[in-house]
Motif scaffolding. Structure first.
Motif, mmCIF file in Angstrom:
data_model
loop_
_atom_site.group_PDB
_atom_site.id
_atom_site.type_symbol
_atom_site.label_atom_id
_atom_site.label_comp_id
_atom_site.label_asym_id
_atom_site.label_seq_id
_atom_site.Cartn_x
_atom_site.Cartn_y
_atom_site.Cartn_z
ATOM 1 N N HIS A 287 0.481 -1.373 -0.291
ATOM 2 C CA HIS A 287 -0.134 -0.064 -0.564
ATOM 3 C C HIS A 287 0.880 1.083 0.314
ATOM 4 O O HIS A 287 0.544 2.140 -0.392
ATOM 5 N N GLU A 288 2.464 1.132 0.254
ATOM 6 C CA GLU A 288 2.520 2.410 0.132
ATOM 7 C C GLU A 288 3.401 2.616 -1.762
ATOM 8 O O GLU A 288 4.468 1.926 -2.104
ATOM 9 N N PRO A 289 3.462 3.841 -1.344
ATOM 10 C CA PRO A 289 3.626 4.274 -2.677
ATOM 11 C C PRO A 289 5.221 3.573 -3.168
ATOM 12 O O PRO A 289 5.792 3.524 -4.215
ATOM 13 N N SER A 290 6.265 4.705 -2.277
ATOM 14 C CA SER A 290 7.625 4.299 -2.354
ATOM 15 C C SER A 290 7.773 2.935 -1.904
ATOM 16 O O SER A 290 9.109 2.842 -2.415
ATOM 17 N N PRO A 295 13.743 -1.111 -7.844
ATOM 18 C CA PRO A 295 14.609 -0.506 -10.065
ATOM 19 C C PRO A 295 15.326 -1.267 -10.043
ATOM 20 O O PRO A 295 16.211 -2.188 -9.741
ATOM 21 N N SER A 296 15.136 -1.924 -11.474
ATOM 22 C CA SER A 296 16.507 -2.589 -11.139
ATOM 23 C C SER A 296 17.724 -2.749 -11.712
ATOM 24 O O SER A 296 18.803 -3.913 -11.273
ATOM 25 N N LEU A 297 18.337 -1.492 -11.386
ATOM 26 C CA LEU A 297 19.723 -1.151 -11.747
ATOM 27 C C LEU A 297 20.083 -0.828 -9.864
ATOM 28 O O LEU A 297 19.317 0.056 -9.525
ATOM 29 N N LYS A 298 20.783 -1.381 -9.800
ATOM 30 C CA LYS A 298 21.589 -0.859 -8.179
ATOM 31 C C LYS A 298 21.823 -0.384 -8.258
ATOM 32 O O LYS A 298 22.577 0.169 -6.516
ATOM 33 N N THR A 299 22.105 0.760 -9.238
ATOM 34 C CA THR A 299 22.749 1.886 -8.143
ATOM 35 C C THR A 299 21.305 3.482 -8.296
ATOM 36 O O THR A 299 22.430 3.932 -7.992
ATOM 37 N N LEU A 303 14.430 5.673 -4.060
ATOM 38 C CA LEU A 303 13.013 5.933 -2.825
ATOM 39 C C LEU A 303 13.090 7.334 -4.762
ATOM 40 O O LEU A 303 11.289 7.704 -5.190
ATOM 41 N N CYS A 304 14.131 8.220 -5.220
ATOM 42 C CA CYS A 304 14.255 9.441 -5.876
ATOM 43 C C CYS A 304 14.200 8.467 -7.416
ATOM 44 O O CYS A 304 13.592 8.877 -8.075
ATOM 45 N N ARG A 305 14.709 7.209 -7.671
ATOM 46 C CA ARG A 305 14.576 6.597 -8.615
ATOM 47 C C ARG A 305 15.658 7.094 -9.674
ATOM 48 O O ARG A 305 15.227 7.505 -11.319
ATOM 49 N N LYS A 306 16.348 7.333 -8.838
ATOM 50 C CA LYS A 306 17.162 8.154 -9.948
ATOM 51 C C LYS A 306 19.129 7.543 -8.918
ATOM 52 O O LYS A 306 19.511 6.669 -8.185
ATOM 53 N N VAL A 307 19.609 7.914 -9.815
ATOM 54 C CA VAL A 307 21.476 7.497 -9.306
ATOM 55 C C VAL A 307 21.676 8.020 -8.257
ATOM 56 O O VAL A 307 21.517 9.445 -7.791
ATOM 57 N N PHE A 321 20.502 3.539 -0.339
ATOM 58 C CA PHE A 321 19.596 4.519 -1.019
ATOM 59 C C PHE A 321 21.111 6.028 -1.169
ATOM 60 O O PHE A 321 21.605 5.687 -0.419
ATOM 61 N N CYS A 322 20.037 7.412 -1.393
ATOM 62 C CA CYS A 322 20.571 8.669 -1.543
ATOM 63 C C CYS A 322 20.673 9.095 0.201
ATOM 64 O O CYS A 322 19.950 8.626 0.976
ATOM 65 N N TYR A 323 21.924 8.965 0.297
ATOM 66 C CA TYR A 323 22.231 9.627 2.253
ATOM 67 C C TYR A 323 20.193 11.184 2.131
ATOM 68 O O TYR A 323 20.090 10.193 2.958
ATOM 69 N N ARG A 324 20.241 12.171 1.287
ATOM 70 C CA ARG A 324 19.283 12.881 1.676
ATOM 71 C C ARG A 324 17.948 11.960 1.785
ATOM 72 O O ARG A 324 17.161 12.497 2.857
ATOM 73 N N CYS A 325 17.590 10.911 0.613
ATOM 74 C CA CYS A 325 16.154 10.372 0.505
ATOM 75 C C CYS A 325 16.716 9.825 1.699
ATOM 76 O O CYS A 325 14.949 9.597 2.647
ATOM 77 N N ALA A 326 16.711 8.643 2.086
ATOM 78 C CA ALA A 326 16.989 7.779 3.521
ATOM 79 C C ALA A 326 16.680 9.127 4.650
ATOM 80 O O ALA A 326 15.688 8.252 5.874
ATOM 81 N N HIS A 327 18.067 10.167 4.982
ATOM 82 C CA HIS A 327 16.932 10.314 5.696
ATOM 83 C C HIS A 327 15.803 11.458 6.047
ATOM 84 O O HIS A 327 15.202 11.424 7.399
#
Length: 356
Positions: A287-290, A295-299, A303-307, A321-327
């Motif tokens: 039920h959570e969109p996140s 993602p298929s790419l491990k890099t 959360l943000c679906r970016k490198v 995750f990215c530090y900013r996203c996870a934090h």
């Protein structure tokens, strides 16, 4: 009295000769007591090294003295070792006729001292030799002597001969037990033959004599000063020996269980019983969109679906995750974005790639 209490079971009809199962069982009794006591001393030494480390360092010598006191007490009072007395047996000299002496009569001095030395000293020396061989095997590869030196050749010859000596020793006991089973020998152990004694079951007269001797000992009084001092010393040593005998009689089954529980053969069973359960697989929160498909790419950050930038892992789940996203997500929701496991900011772990 512990010695008498162990004999209240009636001896089976069929002669005074113990069965091989009784004889082997009393041999294994003291063999199980020492490892169990050694483990208890080890636990004490590890819990408080400053106070109890000397017990571990001198355990063999302390056990030798206690065993000497215990066996001397049993031989003097019951004409048997502690384990033999526990299994309702006594020692009689070889060549005694049908009219056997009572257990309270004691052994002749020659058989008494030979029995005491063989009961106490032989196991001590055997244990020391086994420890010496073990230490020599560990030091063999790191010896400072060159391979061609006489000391190195002596070490290797000694270590090579030890398995054959041990096999001969154990084979000697096995052959003696087989002869005892077939009725070709009066002893199940070569140590009894060397001591000049044989084992028989206690009789009702023996038990009555032991009870009477105990009652006379507790009621006897001495009057002279010298005899009082000697009596006090004998009572002190006898009290220590009696306490050891009573304590072992009460806790012998617990000590045997402790020896089995911490034996090397039982370690795999212990590990299987005490191992932590396997953690369940991550639970995806549909039920959570996140928490949609990763993602298929491990890099790529889930959360943000970016490198990912400043790759950071959550210690509670292992996802990166990215530090900013996870934090920001953990600070707001206090859980992992993918698994939903409860998480705090202190669980964020910065990852460093080889390129950085």
């Amino acid at each position: 009295m512990a010695e008498v209490g162990a004999h209240l079971t009636a001896a089976p009809a069929g002669g005074d000769r113990p069965s091989v199962f009784e004889a082997v069982a009393q041999d294994s009794l003291m063999a199980a007591v020492k490892p169990a006591l050694q483990h208890l001393v080890k636990v004490l030494a590890e819990s408080n090294p400053a106070r109890y480390s000397f017990l571990w360092h001198w355990f063999d010598e302390i056990y030798l003295l206690l065993d000497l006191l215990l066996q001397q007490h049993s031989l003097a009072r019951c004409s048997a070792s502690f384990s033999e007395n526990f299994y309702s047996m006594k020692r009689i000299p070889m060549g005694d006729g049908r009219q056997q002496r009572l257990a309270t009569a004691g052994l002749p001095k020659r058989q008494h001292w030979k029995s005491l030395l063989l009961l106490v000293l032989v196991p001590y020396l055997k244990g020391k030799l086994e420890k010496l061989v073990s230490s020599l095997r560990e030091e063999d590869e790191y010896s400072i002597h060159p391979p061609s030196s006489s000391w190195k050749r002596f070490y290797r010859a000694f270590l090579a001969a030890c398995p054959y000596v041990n096999m001969t020793w154990e084979g000697w006991f096995l052959i003696q037990q087989l002869c005892y089973i077939l009725g070709k020998a009066e002893h199940h152990s070569p140590m009894l033959k060397l001591a000049g004694v044989r084992l028989v079951r206690l009789t009702a007269e023996d038990i009555q004599a032991l009870e009477k001797k105990w009652a006379e000992t507790t009621s006897s009084q001495t009057h002279s000063f010298t005899s009082r001092v000697q009596s006090a010393l004998r009572k002190a040593l006898g009290g220590i020996a009696f306490s050891l005998s009573t304590g072992l009689s009460v806790s012998v089954f617990f000590l045997q269980f402790l020896d089995w529980w911490y034996s090397s053969e039982n370690q795999e069973t212990i590990k299987s019983l005490t191992a932590l359960p396997m953690p369940p697989p991550p639970v995806h929160l549909e039920h959570e969109p996140s928490s949609a498909l990763l993602p298929s790419l491990k890099t790529v950050c889930p959360l943000c679906r970016k490198v990912r930038v400043n790759a950071t892992a959550l210690a509670t789940s292992g996802f990166v995750f990215c530090y900013r996203c996870a934090h920001g997500y953990v600070k707001a929701h206090q859980r992992c974005p993918v698994t939903g496991y409860a998480t705090e900011l202190q669980h964020l772990v910065k990852l460093y790639s080889p390129e950085s």
